[in-house]
Design a protein around this motif. Sequence first.
Motif, PDB file in Angstrom:
ATOM      1  N   ILE A  65       0.828  -1.788   0.329  1.00 17.13           N
ATOM      2  CA  ILE A  65       0.006   0.079   0.348  1.00 17.13           C
ATOM      3  C   ILE A  65       1.087   1.328   0.360  1.00 17.13           C
ATOM      4  O   ILE A  65       1.138   1.462   1.270  1.00 17.13           O
ATOM      5  CB  ILE A  65      -0.681   0.455   1.225  1.00 17.13           C
ATOM      6  N   SER A  66       1.125   1.875  -1.296  1.00 17.80           N
ATOM      7  CA  SER A  66       1.446   3.090  -1.618  1.00 17.80           C
ATOM      8  C   SER A  66       0.787   4.025  -0.889  1.00 17.80           C
ATOM      9  O   SER A  66       0.236   4.773  -2.162  1.00 17.80           O
ATOM     10  CB  SER A  66       2.034   3.129  -2.515  1.00 17.80           C
ATOM     11  N   TYR A  75      -3.213  10.722  -2.412  1.00 17.27           N
ATOM     12  CA  TYR A  75      -2.907   9.602  -3.426  1.00 17.27           C
ATOM     13  C   TYR A  75      -2.729   8.463  -2.646  1.00 17.27           C
ATOM     14  O   TYR A  75      -1.785   8.018  -1.711  1.00 17.27           O
ATOM     15  CB  TYR A  75      -2.871   9.982  -4.458  1.00 17.27           C
ATOM     16  N   GLN A  77      -2.438   3.877  -3.672  1.00 16.87           N
ATOM     17  CA  GLN A  77      -2.570   2.361  -4.388  1.00 16.87           C
ATOM     18  C   GLN A  77      -2.433   0.944  -4.158  1.00 16.87           C
ATOM     19  O   GLN A  77      -1.163   1.334  -2.973  1.00 16.87           O
ATOM     20  CB  GLN A  77      -1.465   2.954  -5.370  1.00 16.87           C
ATOM     21  N   ILE A  79      -0.467  -2.059  -5.059  1.00 18.51           N
ATOM     22  CA  ILE A  79       1.165  -2.421  -6.108  1.00 18.51           C
ATOM     23  C   ILE A  79       1.016  -3.766  -5.339  1.00 18.51           C
ATOM     24  O   ILE A  79       1.964  -4.655  -4.268  1.00 18.51           O
ATOM     25  CB  ILE A  79       1.767  -1.478  -6.045  1.00 18.51           C
ATOM     26  N   THR A  86      -1.361  -2.399 -10.428  1.00 20.50           N
ATOM     27  CA  THR A  86      -1.970  -2.089  -9.488  1.00 20.50           C
ATOM     28  C   THR A  86      -3.413  -2.294  -8.873  1.00 20.50           C
ATOM     29  O   THR A  86      -3.801  -1.797 -10.623  1.00 20.50           O
ATOM     30  CB  THR A  86      -2.169  -0.298 -10.199  1.00 20.50           C
ATOM     31  N   LEU A  88      -5.802  -1.515  -6.577  1.00 18.17           N
ATOM     32  CA  LEU A  88      -6.623  -0.743  -6.341  1.00 18.17           C
ATOM     33  C   LEU A  88      -6.075   1.082  -6.376  1.00 18.17           C
ATOM     34  O   LEU A  88      -4.475   1.129  -5.908  1.00 18.17           O
ATOM     35  CB  LEU A  88      -6.895  -0.638  -5.250  1.00 18.17           C
ATOM     36  N   ALA A  89      -6.546   1.809  -6.899  1.00 20.03           N
ATOM     37  CA  ALA A  89      -6.102   3.197  -6.272  1.00 20.03           C
ATOM     38  C   ALA A  89      -7.455   3.890  -6.553  1.00 20.03           C
ATOM     39  O   ALA A  89      -8.666   4.015  -6.598  1.00 20.03           O
ATOM     40  CB  ALA A  89      -5.305   3.883  -7.653  1.00 20.03           C
ATOM     41  N   SER A  94     -10.521  11.224  -6.251  1.00 18.45           N
ATOM     42  CA  SER A  94     -11.843  10.423  -6.544  1.00 18.45           C
ATOM     43  C   SER A  94     -13.582  10.892  -6.006  1.00 18.45           C
ATOM     44  O   SER A  94     -13.455  12.245  -4.949  1.00 18.45           O
ATOM     45  CB  SER A  94     -12.110   8.913  -5.375  1.00 18.45           C
ATOM     46  N   LEU A 121     -10.458   2.612   1.176  1.00 18.07           N
ATOM     47  CA  LEU A 121      -9.404   1.609   0.395  1.00 18.07           C
ATOM     48  C   LEU A 121      -9.800   0.565   1.173  1.00 18.07           C
ATOM     49  O   LEU A 121      -9.069  -0.217   0.165  1.00 18.07           O
ATOM     50  CB  LEU A 121      -8.210   2.011   0.579  1.00 18.07           C
ATOM     51  N   CYS A 125     -10.184  -2.889  -0.675  1.00 19.09           N
ATOM     52  CA  CYS A 125      -9.290  -4.644  -0.597  1.00 19.09           C
ATOM     53  C   CYS A 125     -10.277  -5.614   0.124  1.00 19.09           C
ATOM     54  O   CYS A 125      -9.576  -6.475  -0.049  1.00 19.09           O
ATOM     55  CB  CYS A 125      -8.302  -3.535   0.650  1.00 19.09           C
TER      56      CYS A 125
END
Length: 160
Positions: A65-66, A75, A77, A79, A86, A88-89, A94, A121, A125
């Motif tokens: 998770i970045s 933001y 993502q 990854i 990727t 999810l983002a 959004s 997020l 997930c």
Amino acid sequence: MSCAAAFSLSARAAVSVRVATPSTPKRATVATTPVAGLTPKQSRRVKRHTKIRSKVNGTPDRPRISVYRSNQHTYVQVIDDENQKTLLAIGTMSKNVKEVVGGEEWKSKTVDAAREVGKQLGEACVAKGIKSAVFDRGGFVYHGRVKAVADACRDAGVEF
């Protein structure tokens, strides 16, 4: 003799003279176009992020998770580094986040907006079957918006 023939002979002569004379070495020129460089603060963050990335790696079972935090937005993502995908983002730009937080410009900068990003997020997930992940803070201090994203994602059911 025609004019075209005379022109071509003189052009050939000029080319042979240019080729025959050795060229003078050119001096180094300074670039005239401005090139954007990193500020010292940005370069330190990039250095920290590089160190973090050497140790943190996402797999299909446990993706990374970045988090990226700009002055205006946050933001995130999810990854999979092994497959370079990727999964999810999501961010404060959004549509789902803007509906909850509000569309005003200043509302995307807040910790509450980052908390909402982390919550959505985490829910996404869990819906995709991602139960555990590794957290990449991106060289940012684990405080404020970065911490809000992590805490909200943990509350939604993702383990770090």
